[in-house]
Design a protein around this motif. Structure first.
Motif: not given
Ligand SMILES: [Zn+2]
Length: 455
Positions: A172, A187, A241, A243, A275
């Motif tokens: 991200h 995140e 990640h 999530d 994603e």
């Protein structure tokens, strides 16, 4: 083509009126029932573009154009009021000299970006979703693409063996916050922090060199992340990640590798879809970069892919085992799904879910630096163990391992090392380590050189 339709659909949705199609095509202003307010303005600088996001109280039409003498980019937002400050935006390292606003025709908001250097502007609307309201995104792409070839993380030495290179991809970034946990924990911030720790840890290990794919708070399209890993000549890419899942009760860390055929579980499918979706929304100009490399993919790529995938599964297994000591595992094996970021034909790639930010308990842990450090340590340990046993040809690790059979290595103690930790890392027993170094107890000191007997 689907992208074009999607854009159209998006615009239609924001307008809410099918009847406006003709006006839209004619490029005319389309009246909206109520005026929108700009409630916030945010700016991110990426290595090759500057992104500005206007947070809107409701959808609004806009026009974007460039003017010269002096050079500037202008955006007119129909019927909008500005309820945010433009003077707080940090323009450091951007091609922008300043940002100012005015009211135009007594009704529209005009925002002017004064330029120091030429840019190629693009804009798109993001509809409200995932706790964020409607947004207008302006991307100002740098005109001069500075020669920004990513240096291989280690110098290509003449006859010197090279380091094992690990590309660390923090998921991200920028306008894409990733999943948002209780208390607004984002995140993108958690994974960048873990990623930075991971780079530091891996770099402290002899024979290893690591680099971040995104070094700050900006979005990098998924295919670009793969390209950057390849340019680094990485032996492995680790995408980090944390999530969210549909049930807050879902918890546990997990490791994923690519699957081109189908996901190994519902969770895997769901996460991969989320994603990949982020790229469609936050990618360049709102349109994801098509996977042209996939279209070119033929038998050769498939062959390479098979061996790359095998390596990904094996290194993933090593990381998963290592994480077992720190976190509860979501699944006891490496899962597979079609994550776009993992689709490198030649760089083994894994995606590590450090926990579910949607689970209150895990979100609390992920917010602490102690847990982030433990998580980074366990990933680094798994990576190190795998490459210690499977060193790529031409690397320092391969040389040490192969060097004449039974040859010894040396290790310089750094802060935080323990004898048992070093023993585990090199796959030897503590006793053998003590014998090889004439040690009576467990006391070691920083800077001390240990002889590591071959395992
Ligand atoms: Zn994510």
């Amino acid at each position: 083509m689907p992208d074009v339709f999607h854009k159209l659909r998006l615009r239609l949705r924001t307008l809410g009126l099918i009847g406006c199609l003709a006006a839209l095509m004619a490029g005319l202003w389309v009246p909206v029932a109520q005026a929108a307010d700009v409630e916030g303005v945010r700016l991110w600088r990426a290595p090759d573009h500057t992104r500005v996001v206007f947070d809107l109280s409701r959808p609004a039409e806009h026009r974007l154009f460039s003017l010269s003498g002096p050079d500037r980019v202008v955006v007119d937002i129909s019927g909008a009021d500005l309820n945010a400050s433009l003077s707080d935006l940090s323009l450091d390292d951007t091609p922008l000299r300043g940002v100012r606003s005015a009211v135009r025709d007594n009704r529209d908001l005009r925002v002017v970006f004064d330029l120091k250097q030429g840019v190629r502007p693009r804009s798109f609307l993001l509809p409200a979703e995932g706790g964020q309201g409607d947004r207008l995104v302006i991307d100002l792409h740098d005109n001069e693409v500075r020669e920004r070839r990513v240096e291989p993380a280690s110098e290509p030495a003449g006859n010197r063996s090279r380091d094992v290179i690990i590309a660390i991809d923090a998921g991200h970034g920028g306008s894409d916050p990733g999943a948002i946990g209780p208390g607004g924990l984002r995140e993108k911030d958690v994974v960048l922090d873990i990623g930075e720790r991971l780079v530091e840890l891996i770099n402290s290990k002899p024979g290893f060199s690591a680099k971040l794919i995104r070094t700050g708070d900006y979005y990098v399209p998924l295919s670009r992340r793969r390209d950057l890993a390849r340019q680094m000549q990485a032996d492995l890419m680790v995408s980090v990640h944390a999530d969210a899942f549909t049930h807050p009760s879902a918890r546990g860390a997990s490791v994923f590798a690519l699957s081109r055929r189908g996901a190994t579980s519902e969770t895997a499918r769901f996460l991969a879809q989320r994603e990949n979706e982020a790229d469609r929304i936050h990618g360049v100009g709102g349109i994801s970069l098509d996977d042209k490399d996939e279209m070119l993919a033929g038998v050769l790529v498939d062959l390479s892919m098979t061996s790359t995938l095998n390596d990904s599964l094996r290194v993933g297994d090593s990381v998963l085992k290592s994480m077992d000591s720190v976190a509860r595992l979501h699944k006891p094996r490496v899962e597979q799904a079609n994550f776009a970021v993992l689709r490198s034909p030649d760089v083994p790639s894994i995606l590590v879910e450090t926990g579910f930010i949607s689970n209150p308990e895990e979100a609390r842990k992920l917010s602490t630096s102690a847990y982030r450090r433990q998580m980074a340590e366990s990933i680094a340990r798994g990576v190190e163990q795998y490459f210690g046993q499977n060193p790529p040809v031409g690397t320092l690790l391969a040389e040490r391992r192969g060097g004449g059979g039974g040859s010894e290595q040396e290790y310089v103690i750094s802060r935080g090392d323990t004898l048992s930790g070093i023993a585990r890392r090199y796959n030897v027993s503590v006793t053998r380590l003590q014998q090889a170094n004439n040690l009576n107890g467990h006391t070691i000191r920083v800077g001390q050189t240990l002889r590591i007997p071959s395992s």
